[in-house]
Motif scaffolding. Structure first.
Motif, PDB file in Angstrom:
ATOM      1  N   GLY A 143       0.787  -1.226   0.000  1.00  0.00           N
ATOM      2  CA  GLY A 143       0.000   0.000   0.000  1.00  0.00           C
ATOM      3  C   GLY A 143       0.816   1.272   0.000  1.00  0.00           C
ATOM      4  O   GLY A 143       0.250   2.375  -0.039  1.00  0.00           O
ATOM      5  N   ILE A 144       2.142   1.185   0.038  1.00  0.00           N
ATOM      6  CA  ILE A 144       3.004   2.362  -0.003  1.00  0.00           C
ATOM      7  C   ILE A 144       3.474   2.569  -1.432  1.00  0.00           C
ATOM      8  O   ILE A 144       4.084   1.670  -2.018  1.00  0.00           O
ATOM      9  CB  ILE A 144       4.222   2.216   0.925  1.00  0.00           C
ATOM     10  N   LEU A 145       3.196   3.747  -2.012  1.00  0.00           N
ATOM     11  CA  LEU A 145       3.620   4.044  -3.369  1.00  0.00           C
ATOM     12  C   LEU A 145       4.987   4.694  -3.365  1.00  0.00           C
ATOM     13  O   LEU A 145       5.253   5.581  -2.548  1.00  0.00           O
ATOM     14  CB  LEU A 145       2.632   4.990  -4.056  1.00  0.00           C
ATOM     15  N   GLY A 146       5.838   4.269  -4.260  1.00  0.00           N
ATOM     16  CA  GLY A 146       7.147   4.903  -4.369  1.00  0.00           C
ATOM     17  C   GLY A 146       8.044   4.138  -5.307  1.00  0.00           C
ATOM     18  O   GLY A 146       8.046   2.903  -5.307  1.00  0.00           O
ATOM     19  N   GLN A 147       8.783   4.880  -6.129  1.00  0.00           N
ATOM     20  CA  GLN A 147       9.767   4.238  -6.990  1.00  0.00           C
ATOM     21  C   GLN A 147      11.082   5.011  -6.989  1.00  0.00           C
ATOM     22  O   GLN A 147      11.978   4.748  -7.790  1.00  0.00           O
ATOM     23  CB  GLN A 147       9.236   4.108  -8.418  1.00  0.00           C
ATOM     24  N   GLY A 319      12.103  12.836  -4.999  1.00  0.00           N
ATOM     25  CA  GLY A 319      12.137  13.138  -6.427  1.00  0.00           C
ATOM     26  C   GLY A 319      10.774  13.101  -7.080  1.00  0.00           C
ATOM     27  O   GLY A 319       9.814  13.701  -6.613  1.00  0.00           O
ATOM     28  N   GLU A 320      10.694  12.358  -8.196  1.00  0.00           N
ATOM     29  CA  GLU A 320       9.463  12.339  -8.980  1.00  0.00           C
ATOM     30  C   GLU A 320       8.365  11.473  -8.367  1.00  0.00           C
ATOM     31  O   GLU A 320       7.306  11.296  -8.966  1.00  0.00           O
ATOM     32  CB  GLU A 320       9.760  11.901 -10.422  1.00  0.00           C
ATOM     33  N   ASP A 321       8.593  10.949  -7.150  1.00  0.00           N
ATOM     34  CA  ASP A 321       7.487  10.328  -6.413  1.00  0.00           C
ATOM     35  C   ASP A 321       6.376  11.348  -6.161  1.00  0.00           C
ATOM     36  O   ASP A 321       5.220  10.971  -5.975  1.00  0.00           O
ATOM     37  CB  ASP A 321       7.977   9.780  -5.062  1.00  0.00           C
ATOM     38  N   VAL A 322       6.749  12.639  -6.155  1.00  0.00           N
ATOM     39  CA  VAL A 322       5.740  13.687  -5.965  1.00  0.00           C
ATOM     40  C   VAL A 322       4.696  13.606  -7.076  1.00  0.00           C
ATOM     41  O   VAL A 322       3.489  13.625  -6.814  1.00  0.00           O
ATOM     42  CB  VAL A 322       6.393  15.089  -5.949  1.00  0.00           C
ATOM     43  N   GLN A 323       5.153  13.475  -8.318  1.00  0.00           N
ATOM     44  CA  GLN A 323       4.215  13.377  -9.440  1.00  0.00           C
ATOM     45  C   GLN A 323       3.414  12.079  -9.365  1.00  0.00           C
ATOM     46  O   GLN A 323       2.193  12.072  -9.579  1.00  0.00           O
ATOM     47  CB  GLN A 323       4.972  13.439 -10.772  1.00  0.00           C
ATOM     48  N   LEU A 324       4.077  10.995  -9.045  1.00  0.00           N
ATOM     49  CA  LEU A 324       3.407   9.698  -8.925  1.00  0.00           C
ATOM     50  C   LEU A 324       2.291   9.753  -7.888  1.00  0.00           C
ATOM     51  O   LEU A 324       1.160   9.324  -8.139  1.00  0.00           O
ATOM     52  CB  LEU A 324       4.436   8.636  -8.544  1.00  0.00           C
ATOM     53  N   LEU A 325       2.591  10.309  -6.730  1.00  0.00           N
ATOM     54  CA  LEU A 325       1.600  10.388  -5.662  1.00  0.00           C
ATOM     55  C   LEU A 325       0.478  11.361  -6.004  1.00  0.00           C
ATOM     56  O   LEU A 325      -0.697  11.090  -5.728  1.00  0.00           O
ATOM     57  CB  LEU A 325       2.279  10.814  -4.361  1.00  0.00           C
ATOM     58  N   PHE A 328      -1.830   9.681  -8.326  1.00  0.00           N
ATOM     59  CA  PHE A 328      -2.590   8.660  -7.603  1.00  0.00           C
ATOM     60  C   PHE A 328      -3.736   9.297  -6.821  1.00  0.00           C
ATOM     61  O   PHE A 328      -4.878   8.824  -6.864  1.00  0.00           O
ATOM     62  CB  PHE A 328      -1.660   7.895  -6.663  1.00  0.00           C
ATOM     63  N   PHE A 329      -3.440  10.374  -6.095  1.00  0.00           N
ATOM     64  CA  PHE A 329      -4.482  11.038  -5.306  1.00  0.00           C
ATOM     65  C   PHE A 329      -5.558  11.632  -6.218  1.00  0.00           C
ATOM     66  O   PHE A 329      -6.745  11.615  -5.876  1.00  0.00           O
ATOM     67  CB  PHE A 329      -3.873  12.125  -4.431  1.00  0.00           C
ATOM     68  N   LEU A 330      -5.153  12.135  -7.388  1.00  0.00           N
ATOM     69  CA  LEU A 330      -6.137  12.689  -8.319  1.00  0.00           C
ATOM     70  C   LEU A 330      -7.029  11.585  -8.884  1.00  0.00           C
ATOM     71  O   LEU A 330      -8.253  11.754  -9.005  1.00  0.00           O
ATOM     72  CB  LEU A 330      -5.433  13.427  -9.461  1.00  0.00           C
TER      73      LEU A 330
END
Length: 462
Positions: A143-147, A319-325, A328-330
């Protein structure tokens, strides 16, 4: 029709090419036009194309020769093949090769424009499905998103520590997801099928805390009509998370230390001890080292808990986990509120990536939900973001130059500020152009060297 849709028109008949270009531009499309497949291949290689419209018969290579290059694009464009030599066999051949539709000359202009609109809309829908699937397939860990490298390292540490049985101290700033990390430790452990309990140490009155943790005997105090099992007994065989551990009173810290050392607890008002088997996880955003030096946290308890320590990275280090998250929230917001917001504009995304997010993932989630609520356009624009995100300057970042790439990095300090140091933005821009120069303008190769997607490269170049 989105104003940014970019059509590549490949047609050797100059008169028809000019007519189609005028009609497409009149509809608001951005059009690049050329007369042969070689020029078309170059455009596909170096530009972001949304729709390829190509004649089948061209001088030299035919229109079908463009399809492999179109399929390699990320994301690939829709493809419309036109020809004066139409036949069922050619139509089937084009569709099998990857074309989305097939029209024969002479073209009926209204039909042509409707086909263009339909193909672009279908492409957008395909890309949305592709995007949502990528969100589901993206690196998730319990359940934790991150790359980002920081999160991949954290995931590896969780896997290793979960197999041990000692207490774990999970530290990190507020909003980084310490509770999710604790849950992942339980789910990855041999105790995953046993109870998982959690308690916020800051949310229990100090006079009730001992009873809450260790239970009490009947008549132990006023109102204790019957005996009650505490959290340690309820979590027996499983895992107990002590959230906000730094708020625990010193008197109770001593009893917690004993429970960690020998697994024995004594309910309030009882003459007997109880043996329990509980793995304790502790989470805090406080600096416990400082708390120890100040005398508000026991040193022996700190070292016992720190047997296995995990530091959850702040969002600004991901880093770009900001865009990924954010995406996801959107996506989750769209599903819950039955909205169809397509994503973030380049300007909004740049603002999110530049912001330091002192509230970490929780602040990003709230910012996305607020922005989506007030969004009145297909994309979340910068104007929809909270004002604090727009007003804060870009977060500082370390810049390390590898000597092995010295030829590419030459003269990076040409655009220096009055202090003699280049701005991060000027260094990034100059570096990108140096890489493009080294690859003779080949954006695909440049993106590979930079370790980014071509879409990210296009965004950085704007």
């Amino acid at each position: 029709m989105a104003q940014t849709d970019h059509v590549l028109l490949v047609e050797d008949d100059s008169g028809l090419r000019e007519l189609l270009q005028e009609e497409l531009e009149a509809e608001g499309y951005r059009v690049s036009a050329c007369g042969d497949a070689e020029a078309g291949l170059l455009a596909l290689e170096n530009q972001q194309i949304d729709l390829l419209v190509s004649d089948l018969r061209l001088p030299g290579k035919n229109g079908l020769s463009l399809l492999p290059a179109a399929r390699k694009a990320d994301p690939p464009p829709a493809v419309l093949i036109i020809t004066a030599f139409g036949s069922v066999q050619q139509a089937v051949e084009s569709l099998k090769a990857g074309a989305d539709d097939f029209l024969t000359k002479p073209l009926e202009m209204d039909h042509f424009l409707l086909t263009v609109t339909r193909l672009l809309e279908n492409r957008r829908l395909r890309n949305e499905v592709r995007h949502y699937r990528s969100l589901l397939a993206v690196r998730q860990f319990n359940g934790i998103l991150g790359q980002s490298p920081a999160m991949l390292q954290l995931f590896d540490q969780i896997r290793q520590i979960a197999l041990a049985d000692g207490p774990v101290l999970v530290q990190g700033e507020s909003g980084t997801g310490k509770e999710l990390v604790a849950r992942a430790l339980h789910e990855q452990s041999p105790r995953k099928d046993k109870p998982y309990m959690m308690v916020n140490c800051g949310g229990i009155p100090s006079e009730l805390m001992e009873s809450e943790f260790f239970g009490h005997a009947a008549g132990a105090f006023t109102g204790a009509r019957s005996q009650r099992a505490g959290l340690f007994q309820q979590a027996d065989g499983g895992t107990l998370l002590l959230d906000e551990l730094g708020e625990m009173p010193l008197a109770l810290q001593a009893k917690l230390l004993r429970a960690l050392q020998d697994g024995r607890i004594r309910p309030v008002g009882s003459d007997h001890e109880i043996q329990v088997d509980v793995r304790v996880l502790a989470a805090t955003n406080r600096n416990l080292t400082q708390a120890v030096s100040e005398g508000s946290f026991r040193e022996d308890l700190f070292y016992r808990l720190e047997t296995f320590g995990l530091q959850v990275p702040p969002l600004r280090a991901r880093g770009e986990d900001v865009q990924l998250l954010a995406e996801f929230f959107l996506t989750r917001f769209n599903t819950r509120q039955q909205r169809a917001i397509k994503g973030f504009s380049d300007e909004a995304l740049k603002a999110l990536l530049s912001y330091s997010f002192p509230g970490n993932v929780r602040e990003l989630q709230n910012a996305v939900e607020r922005s989506a609520t007030f969004c009145d356009s297909p994309l979340i624009e910068a104007r929809h973001l909270p004002q604090r995100i727009l007003e804060q300057p870009a977060a500082p970042a370390d810049l390390t130059v590898d000597d092995s790439t010295a030829p590419v990095h030459t003269q990076l300090n040409a655009e220096a500020d009055p202090e003699g140091m280049p701005s991060l933005e000027s260094v990034q821009r100059r570096y990108i152009h140096q890489v493009l120069k080294a690859t003779q303008g080949n954006k695909r190769k440049a993106a590979d060297i930079l370790g980014i997607t071509r879409r990210t490269l296009y965004r950085w170049l704007t």
